[in-house]
Motif scaffolding. Structure first.
Motif, short mmCIF file in Angstrom:
data_model
loop_
_atom_site.label_atom_id
_atom_site.label_comp_id
_atom_site.label_asym_id
_atom_site.label_seq_id
_atom_site.Cartn_x
_atom_site.Cartn_y
_atom_site.Cartn_z
N ARG A 34 1.08 -1.13 0.29
CA ARG A 34 0.03 -0.04 -0.27
C ARG A 34 1.15 1.21 -0.12
O ARG A 34 0.71 1.91 -0.32
CB ARG A 34 -0.88 0.08 1.03
N THR A 35 1.97 0.92 0.66
CA THR A 35 2.90 2.54 1.09
C THR A 35 3.60 2.75 -0.29
O THR A 35 3.96 3.33 -1.48
CB THR A 35 4.02 1.88 2.02
N ARG A 36 4.19 1.58 -1.00
CA ARG A 36 4.65 1.77 -2.29
C ARG A 36 2.98 2.54 -3.64
O ARG A 36 4.14 3.42 -4.31
CB ARG A 36 4.79 0.33 -2.67
N PHE A 140 1.95 11.90 5.23
CA PHE A 140 2.41 11.67 6.75
C PHE A 140 1.39 10.03 6.82
O PHE A 140 0.45 10.06 6.54
CB PHE A 140 1.94 11.95 7.68
N ILE A 141 1.81 9.27 6.70
CA ILE A 141 1.76 7.64 6.89
C ILE A 141 2.12 7.31 8.20
O ILE A 141 2.92 6.61 8.43
CB ILE A 141 1.62 7.00 5.43
N ILE A 190 -7.73 13.19 6.50
CA ILE A 190 -6.99 11.86 6.67
C ILE A 190 -7.76 11.59 5.59
O ILE A 190 -8.74 11.93 5.11
CB ILE A 190 -6.98 11.08 7.98
N SER A 191 -7.06 10.50 4.43
CA SER A 191 -7.52 10.75 2.73
C SER A 191 -8.39 9.34 3.02
O SER A 191 -8.92 8.53 3.02
CB SER A 191 -6.74 10.63 1.96
N ALA A 192 -7.13 8.15 3.98
CA ALA A 192 -7.33 6.23 4.23
C ALA A 192 -7.83 6.62 5.12
O ALA A 192 -6.23 6.75 6.31
CB ALA A 192 -6.94 6.23 3.17
N SER A 193 -7.96 5.53 6.28
CA SER A 193 -8.39 4.43 7.23
C SER A 193 -8.09 2.89 7.00
O SER A 193 -9.40 2.99 7.04
CB SER A 193 -8.72 5.29 8.56
N TYR A 206 -3.21 1.88 9.63
CA TYR A 206 -3.31 2.36 8.69
C TYR A 206 -3.80 3.63 8.62
O TYR A 206 -4.46 3.76 7.71
CB TYR A 206 -2.83 1.43 6.68
N ILE A 207 -3.12 5.00 8.41
CA ILE A 207 -3.84 6.12 8.50
C ILE A 207 -2.28 6.70 7.62
O ILE A 207 -1.54 6.86 7.26
CB ILE A 207 -4.31 6.56 9.49
#
Length: 212
Positions: A34-36, A140-141, A190-193, A206-207
């Protein structure tokens, strides 16, 4: 107890930490993937609380530059040994905290904090510093345990007892909803949690948050 005592704790357990297995490998791989998808080849990335560099070594080759930091000099020493065995030109390790990095040191397109925020002593202050370190609309992740959502016996009895005998560092207690509020209050949208766990109850959201 102080930040210095926290650093000594992590120095003391660094070798044991380096040998420990990841408790949910599949969940960890999901977070990496997901981070990639959120990082680009031209991105300048900062990782806070990198430990012995496992995540940095997996992600750094996909971005322009990657600075991985930790409060523990012994953790960073182990990370540098790993890097020496397989150099990645874009990756550097540094003993530092978010507070020790001045914004003029260079703006970052993304700041990563995995298993990090629950270990800092001033969560709102650290989030404001992260905000300052990011370039405009930077990401920011975060993926960190929300101890307020765990079994009360752990946070009210076990953790204090372990800290009293030097078996645990400082830990900040908050719920996932409280963490989201703190991130928003620091100047992020915040765009995703998401939940990436593949076993057990997931108390580590995972935010993904964008600087506004």
């Amino acid at each position: 107890m102080s930040t210095a005592s926290d650093a000594r704790f992590w120095d003391r357990i660094s070798r044991k930490y380096a040998k420990a297995a990841i408790s949910d490998q599949a969940g960890y791989e999901r977070s990496l993937e997901r981070t990639r998808t959120l990082l680009g080849p031209d991105d300048r990335v900062l990782e806070l609380g990198c430990g012995t560099g496992t995540t940095a070594l997996r992600l750094a080759g996909d971005v322009q530059s990657y600075c991985a930091t930790d409060i523990s000099t012994e953790m960073i020493a182990i990370a540098e040994t790993k890097l020496a065995a397989g150099p990645i030109p874009s990756l550097v390790f540094r003993t530092a905290t978010a507070e020790a990095l001045a914004p003029e040191d260079g703006q970052f397109d993304a700041v990563l904090g995995f298993n990090y925020l629950h270990l800092v002593r001033d969560v709102p202050g650290t989030l404001r510093r992260i905000h300052a370190l990011l370039a405009a609309e930077g990401l920011f992740i975060s993926k960190t345990p929300c101890l307020g959502d765990m079994n009360p016996l752990i946070r009210l009895a076990l953790l204090p007892a372990m800290r009293a005998i030097g078996k645990a560092p400082h830990v900040s207690v908050f719920r996932a909803a409280e963490l989201s509020q703190l991130i928003s209050a620091a100047g992020f949208d915040i765009s995703a949690s998401e939940s990436h766990a593949t076993k057990g109850n997931d108390t580590r959201p995972y935010i993904v948050a964008r600087k506004r």
